[in-house]
Design a protein around this motif. Structure first.
Motif, PDB file in Angstrom:
ATOM      1  N   TYR A  75       0.878  -1.175   0.000  1.00 53.86           N
ATOM      2  CA  TYR A  75       0.000   0.000   0.000  1.00 53.86           C
ATOM      3  C   TYR A  75       0.910   1.218   0.000  1.00 53.86           C
ATOM      4  CZ  TYR A  75      -3.712  -3.285   0.809  1.00 53.86           C
ATOM      5  OH  TYR A  75      -4.587  -4.337   0.666  1.00 53.86           O
TER       6      TYR A  75
ATOM      7  N   LEU B 179       1.523   5.393  -0.904  1.00 57.00           N
ATOM      8  CA  LEU B 179       0.898   6.714  -0.999  1.00 57.00           C
ATOM      9  C   LEU B 179       0.988   7.281  -2.425  1.00 57.00           C
ATOM     10  CD1 LEU B 179      -0.424   9.045   0.649  1.00 57.00           C
ATOM     11  CD2 LEU B 179       1.884   9.943   0.981  1.00 57.00           C
TER      12      LEU B 179
ATOM     13  N   ARG C 213       3.982   8.404  -6.860  1.00 55.27           N
ATOM     14  CA  ARG C 213       4.188   7.853  -5.519  1.00 55.27           C
ATOM     15  C   ARG C 213       5.192   8.738  -4.787  1.00 55.27           C
ATOM     16  NH1 ARG C 213       2.057   2.615  -6.225  1.00 55.27           N
ATOM     17  NH2 ARG C 213       0.546   2.925  -7.916  1.00 55.27           N
TER      18      ARG C 213
ATOM     19  N   CYS D 223       7.417   4.906   1.990  1.00 53.97           N
ATOM     20  CA  CYS D 223       7.055   3.860   1.023  1.00 53.97           C
ATOM     21  C   CYS D 223       8.197   3.607   0.039  1.00 53.97           C
ATOM     22  CB  CYS D 223       5.788   4.250   0.272  1.00 53.97           C
ATOM     23  SG  CYS D 223       4.311   4.239   1.305  1.00 53.97           S
TER      24      CYS D 223
ATOM     25  N   VAL E 168      -0.429  -0.879  -4.437  1.00 56.65           N
ATOM     26  CA  VAL E 168      -1.810  -0.391  -4.413  1.00 56.65           C
ATOM     27  C   VAL E 168      -1.751   1.104  -4.106  1.00 56.65           C
ATOM     28  CG1 VAL E 168      -4.068  -0.571  -3.279  1.00 56.65           C
ATOM     29  CG2 VAL E 168      -2.586  -2.606  -3.488  1.00 56.65           C
TER      30      VAL E 168
ATOM     31  N   TRP F 150      -2.630   4.482  -2.670  1.00 59.12           N
ATOM     32  CA  TRP F 150      -3.420   4.762  -1.463  1.00 59.12           C
ATOM     33  C   TRP F 150      -3.383   6.256  -1.191  1.00 59.12           C
ATOM     34  CZ3 TRP F 150      -1.991   6.820   3.350  1.00 59.12           C
ATOM     35  CH2 TRP F 150      -2.900   6.644   4.406  1.00 59.12           C
ATOM     36  N   ARG F 151      -4.526   6.807  -0.746  1.00 60.80           N
ATOM     37  CA  ARG F 151      -4.584   8.236  -0.401  1.00 60.80           C
ATOM     38  C   ARG F 151      -4.751   8.378   1.104  1.00 60.80           C
ATOM     39  NH1 ARG F 151      -6.018   7.325  -5.770  1.00 60.80           N
ATOM     40  NH2 ARG F 151      -4.761   8.700  -7.091  1.00 60.80           N
TER      41      ARG F 151
ATOM     42  N   GLU G  99      -7.952   7.403   2.821  1.00 62.67           N
ATOM     43  CA  GLU G  99      -8.475   6.038   2.654  1.00 62.67           C
ATOM     44  C   GLU G  99      -8.091   5.148   3.838  1.00 62.67           C
ATOM     45  OE1 GLU G  99      -8.602   6.049  -2.229  1.00 62.67           O
ATOM     46  OE2 GLU G  99      -6.927   5.057  -1.243  1.00 62.67           O
ATOM     47  N   LYS G 100      -8.327   5.670   5.029  1.00 64.79           N
ATOM     48  CA  LYS G 100      -7.939   4.920   6.237  1.00 64.79           C
ATOM     49  C   LYS G 100      -8.624   3.553   6.280  1.00 64.79           C
ATOM     50  CE  LYS G 100      -5.539   8.390   8.048  1.00 64.79           C
ATOM     51  NZ  LYS G 100      -4.105   8.445   7.781  1.00 64.79           N
TER      52      LYS G 100
ATOM     53  N   VAL H  13      -9.137   1.495   3.941  1.00 63.33           N
ATOM     54  CA  VAL H  13      -8.462   0.496   3.097  1.00 63.33           C
ATOM     55  C   VAL H  13      -7.344  -0.234   3.858  1.00 63.33           C
ATOM     56  CG1 VAL H  13      -7.101   0.196   0.968  1.00 63.33           C
ATOM     57  CG2 VAL H  13      -9.033   1.786   1.004  1.00 63.33           C
ATOM     58  N   ILE H  14      -6.702   0.488   4.795  1.00 59.45           N
ATOM     59  CA  ILE H  14      -5.615  -0.158   5.564  1.00 59.45           C
ATOM     60  C   ILE H  14      -6.022  -0.410   7.017  1.00 59.45           C
ATOM     61  CG2 ILE H  14      -3.713   0.598   4.090  1.00 59.45           C
ATOM     62  CD1 ILE H  14      -3.118   2.802   6.241  1.00 59.45           C
TER      63      ILE H  14
ATOM     64  N   VAL I 139       1.020   4.424   5.873  1.00 59.32           N
ATOM     65  CA  VAL I 139       1.726   3.538   4.948  1.00 59.32           C
ATOM     66  C   VAL I 139       3.224   3.830   5.055  1.00 59.32           C
ATOM     67  CG1 VAL I 139      -0.193   3.265   3.333  1.00 59.32           C
ATOM     68  CG2 VAL I 139       1.358   5.213   3.045  1.00 59.32           C
TER      69      VAL I 139
END
Ligand SMILES: N[C@@H](CCC(=O)N[C@@H](CS)C(=O)NCC(=O)O)C(=O)O
Length: 231
Positions: A6, A8, A16, A21, A38, A40-41, A44-45, A47-48, A56
């Protein structure tokens, strides 16, 4: 099966820009492991949420989930001990921890002050309010005011790189003849800036700039292929 990372991302999913990351991305390449990233923004808490925290990098390796870049590096070193070493032994790992401390407390704050409004400009729309509010609360001024003196601040920033410069005058990489996790840690900060800002952090002719170019070319040009600005 590829390891899932995941990672950012900015407005464009391929951009990215997380320095942490990037550490993990380079560590996976170093270990010659397949990765599926993947985008991730910040907002989008959900999602993780499976990781039990909100930052991330997070990796999923089969049944195993690991978060926090240092913990991930330790995991990869142990789980994939047959691959090229990230640290180069226990003593080198201990010294690499110092490098991480220097980057987190000196290098990153220095870069942050120079690029903050540029990072904001590259965010996905859904992240902008969250980012501005959380960062302005932390720094106590607007993003723009924070970086307003960057033409002067870059001089002391470059001076702060002296420990890095000394090392890179003597050897091609921080880890010696070839890059390892110490290089990934420091370089992550420069990728953060490259992905988001046209502002020149380094002067041409600086040994740090030559090392950054070598890092951009390392691992089959993984970092150079990533969207960014070559100032
Ligand atoms: N100590 C962590 C730091 C990770 C971290 O701060 N990640 C940032 C992205 S660069 C993040 O996910 N921030 C979430 C937020 O600010 O809400 C690591 O080394 O992985």
């Amino acid at each position: 099966m590829a390891i899932r990372l995941y990672d950012l991302a900015g407005a464009e999913p391929e951009r990215r820009f997380s320095p942490f990351c990037w550490r993990t991305r380079l560590a996976l390449a170093h270990k010659r492991l397949d990765v599926e990233t993947v985008p991730w923004r910040f907002t989008e808490k959900d999602v993780i949420a499976f990781s039990g925290q909100g930052r991330v990098p997070v990796i999923q390796d089969g049944e195993r989930m690991v978060y926090d870049s240092w913990t991930i590096a330790e995991y990869l070193e142990e789980r994939y001990a047959d691959g090229p070493s990230l640290f180069g032994g226990a003593e080198a790992k201990a010294v690499t921890r110092f490098v991480a401390g220097w980057v987190d407390t000196v290098l990153h704050p220095g870069i942050f002050r120079l690029i903050l409004p540029d990072v904001f400009a590259h965010l996905h729309e859904k992240d902008k309010d969250y980012f501005r509010t959380s960062r302005e609360k932390a720094i106590g001024v607007t993003l723009e005011a924070f970086a307003a003196n960057r033409d002067a601040d870059v001089v002391s920033f470059r001076q702060s790189l002296q420990p890095l410069r000394r090392s890179l005058q003597a050897q091609p990489f921080l880890a010696g003849a070839a890059p390892a996790y110490a290089d990934h840690i420091v370089f992550g900060g420069f990728q953060w800036a490259r992905a988001t800002s046209r502002f020149a952090l380094l002067e041409a002719g600086d040994p740090v700039a030559a090392w950054r170019a070598r890092m951009l070319d390392a691992y089959d040009g993984l970092a150079r292929r990533a969207p960014g600005y070559d100032a």
